[in-house]
Design a protein around this motif. Structure first.
Motif, short mmCIF file in Angstrom:
data_model
loop_
_atom_site.label_atom_id
_atom_site.label_comp_id
_atom_site.label_asym_id
_atom_site.label_seq_id
_atom_site.Cartn_x
_atom_site.Cartn_y
_atom_site.Cartn_z
N ALA A 440 0.87 -1.17 -0.02
CA ALA A 440 -0.06 0.05 -0.16
C ALA A 440 0.73 1.23 -0.20
N GLY A 441 1.97 1.19 0.68
CA GLY A 441 2.78 2.37 0.80
C GLY A 441 3.36 2.67 -0.55
N HIS A 442 3.78 1.65 -1.42
CA HIS A 442 4.24 1.88 -2.86
C HIS A 442 3.21 2.69 -3.73
N GLN A 443 1.91 2.18 -3.47
CA GLN A 443 0.73 2.93 -4.16
C GLN A 443 0.80 4.32 -3.81
N VAL A 444 1.12 4.75 -2.42
CA VAL A 444 0.98 6.24 -2.11
C VAL A 444 2.09 6.71 -2.70
N LEU A 445 3.40 6.20 -2.73
CA LEU A 445 4.46 6.81 -3.44
C LEU A 445 4.35 6.97 -4.81
N ASP A 446 3.43 6.17 -5.62
CA ASP A 446 3.23 6.37 -7.07
C ASP A 446 2.62 7.64 -7.20
N LEU A 447 1.48 8.03 -6.11
CA LEU A 447 0.93 9.12 -6.26
C LEU A 447 1.50 10.44 -6.03
N LEU A 448 2.42 10.43 -5.26
CA LEU A 448 3.07 11.55 -4.71
C LEU A 448 3.90 12.28 -5.68
N THR A 449 3.98 11.95 -6.88
CA THR A 449 4.66 12.70 -7.99
C THR A 449 3.71 13.62 -8.30
N GLU A 450 2.23 13.58 -8.11
CA GLU A 450 1.33 14.69 -8.40
C GLU A 450 0.65 15.16 -7.42
N VAL A 451 0.85 14.88 -6.19
CA VAL A 451 0.08 15.07 -5.00
C VAL A 451 1.32 15.64 -3.84
N GLN A 452 1.05 16.84 -3.52
CA GLN A 452 1.68 17.38 -2.22
C GLN A 452 1.14 17.73 -1.06
N SER A 453 1.30 16.91 -0.19
CA SER A 453 0.42 17.14 1.40
C SER A 453 1.31 16.56 2.14
N THR A 454 1.71 17.62 3.24
CA THR A 454 2.56 17.49 4.36
C THR A 454 1.94 16.57 5.20
N ARG A 455 0.42 16.46 5.16
CA ARG A 455 -0.07 15.26 5.92
C ARG A 455 0.16 14.07 5.55
N ILE A 456 -0.05 13.69 4.23
CA ILE A 456 0.17 12.28 3.75
C ILE A 456 1.58 12.01 4.08
N GLN A 457 2.62 12.88 3.79
CA GLN A 457 4.03 12.64 3.99
C GLN A 457 4.32 12.19 5.39
N ALA A 458 3.38 12.80 6.39
CA ALA A 458 3.86 12.51 7.85
C ALA A 458 3.14 11.31 8.13
#
Length: 486
Positions: A440-458
């Protein structure tokens, strides 16, 4: 800021340089005046008081902190008028401030004379006084420029320009509406449909871009149209219906900017914006805006680790929402209440609130649902329930709901999809399923190329910390390495 060549600086400014590194002592008197209110809540009260007397100040929690730390030894004239209005009978000295003479010496008296007692801001612009809050003056000047932008062109285009969302060439053609010297500018005394439409379009534009890209890249830019919206409120409107729309639009814009601050990790600034929206709602007698403000305040309090405040805000929002006839809004507020109960560790009360939320949600959408609630679909319902079970420590149950949220979410809304999968990764890690969590973490990293959110990074950082003992597992090690290199 005035320089030695600036006529506002006074004749003696070149011969009398400002005092360097003045001693700073905490302003304990001003801190006592704030009382039990947070810096953000007090800042909202200052802005409200300013509007009551026709002033415009850009007070926020940071400004309050600077005053209390002794960094602002004497307020500018606009702030002085506001503070005297808030605390009748008190002098600047009573509030813990130094006199202007002490801050700037005799040169201040030449360049910063006292404003006549019955003057207005238009008749006697507040002069700049040494170290006295130049940043706030710049903010007011920027608001004037943006106000001209709203008043001299098409609403949708200008909303985008004020957000910095159009290229410079588009913003400048056929002329630059933000140029205060533009010959086509004609002062507008009353606000009309075009200006209100611009505010409403700015709200929609912020929400659309947040859905797609997250808050981090938007937050600072979004503060500009917010200042413009409140400047338009001060300008007044000719018709009551227009004034009501403008109050609602300005309040919704404050909530949108507050959410961007919230999602970017700037909790005190978010709290200040939400408080401003709540004040606007009560001033206008707008229960829909009041319910929205309380809803977001509850969410913020939960994230900030203040569950009892989250509970109270959700319940207050529910009281306001009952007048609106929107089952979906009541369902969302019931979920916010459930989050507060979960944070307090009260499983029984949480389950009761969740049951009420599901029953209300099952009634379906209606024409009375607020426009801003388009995000509240079944996927969001599942996500909020997952967060409740997570707060109660029931990780497996939380993971089931988070997985369902991710499966139901429209992939077009990349930011929410990343959030739901980040919640899933964290719940799986805490449930003792490291391999599934890493996937699931890999799927989040795939999306972080277009999404910028401090909350998600935390959230991902917490997940990585939990998974660290399992780094020897190839799937987990790959995720940890990829996240660290990103």
């Amino acid at each position: 800021m005035a320089t030695s060549t600036d006529p506002r600086a006074g004749a003696n400014s070149a011969a009398r340089p400002p005092e360097r590194n003045p001693a700073k002592a905490p302003n304990t008197a001003f801190r006592e005046l704030r009382g039990q209110r947070s810096p953000g809540e007090f800042a909202a009260a200052v802005r409200r008081a300013a509007r009551e007397i026709g002033e415009q100040v850009a007070c926020d929690a940071r400004y309050v902190g600077r005053v209390e730390a002794g960094e602002i030894r004497c307020p500018n004239y606009a702030y002085e008028r506001v503070f005297r209005h808030m605390f009748p009978g008190l002098t600047l000295a009573d509030m813990g401030f130094s006199s202007r003479e002490a801050v700037r010496g005799r040169g201040a008296r030449a360049g910063c004379g006292a404003t006549p007692p019955h003057s207005t801001p238009q008749e006697h612009p507040a002069p700049r006084c040494g170290t006295i809050d130049h940043e706030e003056d710049r903010n007011d000047e920027e608001s004037d420029v943006l106000r001209r932008a709203f008043m001299t062109g098409g609403s949708a285009t200008l909303a985008a320009v004020s957000l910095g969302l159009l290229p410079e060439c588009a913003a400048a053609a056929p002329h630059d509406p933000t140029d205060p010297s533009a010959s086509s500018f004609q002062p507008v005394r009353r606000v009309g449909e075009a200006e209100v439409g611009a505010v409403e379009e700015a709200v929609r534009r912020i929400r659309l871009l947040d859905d797609r890209h997250g808050a981090n890249g938007l937050y600072r830019r979004a503060a500009q149209p917010l200042r413009t919206a409140y400047a338009l409120l001060d300008a007044g409107t000719a018709r009551r219906s227009t004034a009501e729309r403008l109050h609602a639009g300005a309040g919704e814009l404050a909530i949108s900017v507050g959410w961007l601050a919230h999602d970017s990790g700037h909790y005190e600034e978010a709290r200040s914006h939400y408080a401003e929206a709540l004040a606007t709602a009560r001033l206008a007698g707008d229960p829909a805006l009041e319910a929205h403000a309380f809803c977001n305040m509850s969410f913020l309090a939960r994230d900030a680790g203040r569950p009892r405040e989250a509970l109270r805000a959700a319940q207050a929002g529910g009281r306001a929402a009952r007048r609106l006839g929107s089952s979906r809004l009541l369902a969302l507020l019931a979920l916010r209440e459930a989050g507060g109960w979960a944070g307090l560790g009260d499983r029984g009360a949480c389950e009761q609130s969740l049951a009420r939320a599901h029953a209300l949600f099952a009634r379906g959408p209606s024409e009375r649902d607020p426009e801003w609630m388009t995000f509240f679909v079944e996927a969001e319902l599942e996500m909020l329930e997952a967060q409740c079970w997570s707060a109660l420590g029931d990780w497996s149950r939380a993971a089931r709901h988070a997985r369902r949220a991710a499966c139901l979410q429209d992939p077009h809304f990349a930011r929410n999809l990343a959030l739901y999968r980040a919640e899933l990764a964290d719940d799986l890690a805490r449930a003792g399923l490291p391999t599934e969590s890493a996937a699931a973490g890999h799927q989040v990293l795939d999306l972080l190329t277009e999404v910028q959110s401090t909350r998600i990074q935390a959230m991902l950082a917490d997940t990585a910390r939990i998974l660290a003992p399992h780094a020897g597992c190839p799937e987990v090690g790959g995720f940890l390495e990829r996240r660290a290199s990103g």
